[in-house]
Design a protein around this motif. Sequence first.
Motif, mmCIF file in Angstrom:
data_model
loop_
_atom_site.group_PDB
_atom_site.id
_atom_site.type_symbol
_atom_site.label_atom_id
_atom_site.label_comp_id
_atom_site.label_asym_id
_atom_site.label_seq_id
_atom_site.Cartn_x
_atom_site.Cartn_y
_atom_site.Cartn_z
ATOM 1 N N LEU A 111 91.561 -26.241 40.720
ATOM 2 C CA LEU A 111 91.962 -27.590 40.315
ATOM 3 C C LEU A 111 91.510 -27.894 38.894
ATOM 4 C CD1 LEU A 111 91.141 -29.553 43.594
ATOM 5 C CD2 LEU A 111 93.309 -28.506 42.902
ATOM 6 N N THR B 263 97.234 -35.244 46.864
ATOM 7 C CA THR B 263 96.065 -34.865 46.079
ATOM 8 C C THR B 263 94.794 -35.440 46.680
ATOM 9 O OG1 THR B 263 96.265 -36.778 44.584
ATOM 10 C CG2 THR B 263 97.392 -34.758 43.927
ATOM 11 N N VAL C 3 103.581 -39.112 45.084
ATOM 12 C CA VAL C 3 102.208 -38.621 45.198
ATOM 13 C C VAL C 3 101.456 -39.491 46.188
ATOM 14 C CG1 VAL C 3 100.027 -38.227 43.978
ATOM 15 C CG2 VAL C 3 102.200 -37.818 42.793
ATOM 16 N N ASN D 176 97.527 -39.945 47.141
ATOM 17 C CA ASN D 176 96.205 -39.579 46.645
ATOM 18 C C ASN D 176 95.138 -40.116 47.585
ATOM 19 O OD1 ASN D 176 94.317 -38.628 44.572
ATOM 20 N ND2 ASN D 176 93.870 -40.791 44.319
ATOM 21 N N ASN E 78 93.203 -33.999 35.431
ATOM 22 C CA ASN E 78 93.978 -32.767 35.616
ATOM 23 C C ASN E 78 95.206 -33.029 36.481
ATOM 24 O OD1 ASN E 78 91.988 -31.475 34.161
ATOM 25 N ND2 ASN E 78 91.151 -30.341 35.893
ATOM 26 N N TYR E 79 94.996 -33.764 37.584
ATOM 27 C CA TYR E 79 96.128 -34.105 38.445
ATOM 28 C C TYR E 79 97.165 -34.913 37.667
ATOM 29 C CZ TYR E 79 93.946 -32.725 42.911
ATOM 30 O OH TYR E 79 93.398 -32.036 43.962
ATOM 31 N N ARG E 80 96.713 -35.912 36.958
ATOM 32 C CA ARG E 80 97.643 -36.762 36.210
ATOM 33 C C ARG E 80 98.466 -35.944 35.223
ATOM 34 N NH1 ARG E 80 95.627 -41.166 32.025
ATOM 35 N NH2 ARG E 80 97.007 -40.359 30.468
ATOM 36 N N ILE F 228 100.922 -33.718 37.186
ATOM 37 C CA ILE F 228 101.962 -34.530 37.831
ATOM 38 C C ILE F 228 102.992 -34.977 36.802
ATOM 39 C CG2 ILE F 228 102.372 -36.795 38.897
ATOM 40 C CD1 ILE F 228 99.618 -36.291 40.374
ATOM 41 N N LEU G 60 98.000 -25.969 38.144
ATOM 42 C CA LEU G 60 98.478 -27.145 38.872
ATOM 43 C C LEU G 60 99.915 -27.478 38.489
ATOM 44 C CD1 LEU G 60 95.369 -29.518 38.742
ATOM 45 C CD2 LEU G 60 96.254 -28.274 40.731
ATOM 46 N N THR H 84 96.872 -30.369 48.525
ATOM 47 C CA THR H 84 95.574 -29.910 48.040
ATOM 48 C C THR H 84 94.565 -30.124 49.161
ATOM 49 O OG1 THR H 84 94.957 -32.054 47.088
ATOM 50 C CG2 THR H 84 96.169 -30.540 45.659
#
Length: 128
Positions: free
Chosen positions: A52, A70, A107, A109, A94-96, A99, A58, A6
């Motif tokens: 995102l 990320t 990951v 971050n 959103n990422y969580r 994922i 995603l 990202t």
Amino acid sequence: MKIIVTGSLGHISKPLTQELVQKGHSVTVISSHIDRKKEIEDLGATAAIGSLEDVDFLTATFTGADAVYTMVPPNNYFDPNLDLFAYYLRLGKNYRQAIEAANVKRVVNLSTIGGPLGFANRYRISSC
């Protein structure tokens, strides 16, 4: 390895993409700007154009990845209506969600805000 990056073609993501491609990895770069597609592809990576803010996008992009890098891109920090904490929290959630749904095991971050919230420890995520 299949790696998702990202941050589009930012100060960290572009050199990271170049190095990963050079080392033979299959790299997909997420960008919200369609005009970056050609430049991403010229680096030898695949462009995934989307937001995102879109968990389904995603999740679909993360699915099958060996690793995901990320970060939360900059926002208009001069906007007096910007709730910066809410912005970071929303994208982090959103990422969580993506994922977990995509079953990503690795990951990295990049965190400037929210590091002490425990997300990295809970999911064994490396924070830069």
